[in-house]
Design an enzyme around this catalytic site. Structure first.
Site, PDB file in Angstrom:
ATOM      1  N   ASP A   1       0.847  -1.184   0.000  1.00 30.22           N
ATOM      2  CA  ASP A   1       0.000   0.000   0.000  1.00 30.22           C
ATOM      3  C   ASP A   1       0.891   1.245   0.000  1.00 30.22           C
ATOM      4  OD1 ASP A   1      -2.716   1.285   0.537  1.00 30.22           O
ATOM      5  OD2 ASP A   1      -1.577   1.989   2.271  1.00 30.22           O
TER       6      ASP A   1
ATOM      7  N   GLU B   1       1.491   0.358  -5.065  1.00 33.35           N
ATOM      8  CA  GLU B   1       1.017   1.636  -5.585  1.00 33.35           C
ATOM      9  C   GLU B   1       2.218   2.569  -5.705  1.00 33.35           C
ATOM     10  OE1 GLU B   1      -3.465   1.779  -3.691  1.00 33.35           O
ATOM     11  OE2 GLU B   1      -1.772   2.237  -2.376  1.00 33.35           O
TER      12      GLU B   1
END
Length: 478
Positions: free
Chosen positions: A183, A212
């Site tokens: 994340d 990400e």
């Protein structure tokens, strides 16, 4: 989410063991959970965080809901997913049972991890251990907040880096996980991520590391952020391709915005592999997707941006999006339930919404779009030219072009085969030029023909083929 739906005979709903149960069905005899997931033909399953997180009371797991992006204890399985959260061994054994059940079905497990922030910096063991060391601060001593979650973990510091690496290796070795989705990976420094990738390569090169790759924060220098811009340095690390996602469906932050599959204006570069090789070091770094747990579901956005259409039309548009994802070079990623038009009733950020919003509604899994996705996955697995390992091969053998605003043609040609793929987002038939000859048809008019012989002949001088409205046409020259 996977097993909480009430109208099934899953015994351990919402638990680790629920996902390990075999032979479970809905009231109308549809397979659910593990059996359904295995039937799709996928190779990997990514789950949201299942380390210990803060805002769900383990003794009352149904009182509050949270995705788990509020880390508490990184190296402890979340107890609300255990049958008995008071028994410390329960969560360990049950999680391992779940992992083994997935492995028994040849499904590898990816864990979503959140090493970029913690829920409460002031009470977290990091602060108790060494106040100020584990977190980044601004010049005025305030906490940095590039995560927009209140704090940033300072991965560039040696003992923080060691903690993250030790934690990931613990999950890898103790629970036999097969990959990690980071994340807000761009908050972390490149050296920590690269070191993890190097260690994975030594243990098992097939372990997936994806994240990400957004450029966030102000404290860590941009040159050492683990963003997409550092892809050349971070070989074998994969990044979500947001350009691809937005081009297919429209801007994810505006449910009324239209993309290619909703017959809207499209960024034509999303199929430009020559440009992709300038952003990514290798094709396996590209996560091609149209939806994930964040933002509106694909169906919610399509039905909002193209309202008041028949449900059959929405199925066609969803099939079109799924076919673009599965048939593109790179690694395809499908949001759970995307194949049967999952809705969250317009909720764009359901991180703390109840089961009624987040649950998988298994009674909808008999829609025709499910068998269509299964066929796409089967086809991709059986035809390696749709997953070339290098840009050199892609640029040599793959030609992708917009023939109009609503028609894409992809031709994949090597010494052995000649595939033609047309994606038509127009609400009427479109027409494309094609070489004369005989062709085997794999997909046409929102149907698959993998299990039956279907051919078409193009006469010399005609060289035109019709593509049905809102559909994918996939042919191989015989």
């Amino acid at each position: 989410d996977l097993t909480s739906f009430p109208k099934t005979n899953v015994k351990n709903k919402g638990k680790y063991l629920g996902l390990a149960e075999k032979g479970r069905k809905t009231e109308n005899n549809l397979p659910v959970g593990l059996d359904y997931i295995a039937s799709l033909g996928i190779t990997h399953l990514q789950l949201l965080p299942f380390y210990d997180f803060e805002t769900v009371d383990e003794s009352k797991p149904s009182a509050n809901y949270n995705w788990g992006y509020d880390p508490a204890n990184y190296n402890v399985p979340e107890g609300s997913f255990a049958v008995d959260p008071y028994d410390p061994l329960s969560r360990i054994k049950e999680l391992k049972t779940m992992v083994q059940a997935l492995h028994d079905h040849d499904i590898r497990l990816i864990m979503d991890v959140v090493y970029n922030h913690v829920y409460n910096e002031y009470t977290h063991p990091f602060t108790v251990l060494v106040p100020g060391y584990y977190f980044r601060h601004l010049p005025d001593c305030r906490l940095a907040n590039g995560t927009l979650c209140g704090n940033e973990i300072a991965s560039e510091r040696s003992m923080v880096k060691k903690y993250i690496i030790d934690s990931v290796l613990y999950w890898l070795n103790e629970y036999k996980l097969d990959g990690f989705r980071f994340d807000l990976m761009g908050i972390l420094d490149t050296f920590t991520v690269k070191k993890l990738r190097q260690l994975f390569n030594e243990i098992d090169p097939s372990i997936i590391l994806l994240g990400e790759g957004w450029n966030m924060g102000d404290v860590l220098p941009e040159s050492i952020r683990a963003t997409l811009e550092r892809s050349q340095f971070l070989r074998n690390v994969s990044f979500f391709n947001d350009q691809f996602r937005n081009a297919i469906r429209g801007n994810v932050f505006d449910k009324y915005n239209r993309g290619f599959v909703s017959s809207g204006p499209t960024d034509r570069d999303f199929i430009n592999y020559d440009l992709m090789q300038k952003k990514y070091a290798e094709p396996e770094q590209i996560i091609q997707y149209a939806a994930a747990h964040d933002n509106f579901t694909l169906f919610d956005q399509i039905s909002s941006s193209v309202p008041d259409r028949s449900f059959q039309e929405y199925i066609q548009r969803q099939n079109l999006a799924n076919s673009i994802v599965i048939l593109s070079q790179g690694i395809p990623f499908i949001h759970s339930g995307q194949e049967f038009l999952r809705t969250k009733f317009g909720n764009p950020n359901s991180y703390n919404a109840p089961d009624e919003i987040n649950q998988i509604v298994w009674t909808e899994s008999d829609r025709e779009s499910v068998s269509y996705l299964k066929a796409l996955i089967q086809f991709r697995k059986e035809h390696p030219v749709f997953r070339y390992p290098s840009f050199k091969k892609i640029l040599k053998h793959v030609q992708a072009d917009f023939l109009s605003d609503h028609l894409i043609k992809v031709r994949i040609k090597d010494q052995a085969d000649d595939y033609w793929v047309f994606f038509n987002s127009y609400q009427a038939k479109s027409y494309g030029l094609i070489d004369a000859g005989d062709y085997q048809v794999y997909f046409a008019a929102n149907n698959s023909y993998l299990d039956q012989e279907k051919t078409v002949s193009i006469a010399e001088g005609e060289n035109t083929i019709a593509i049905d409205p809102l559909s994918t046409l996939l042919l191989r020259k015989i």
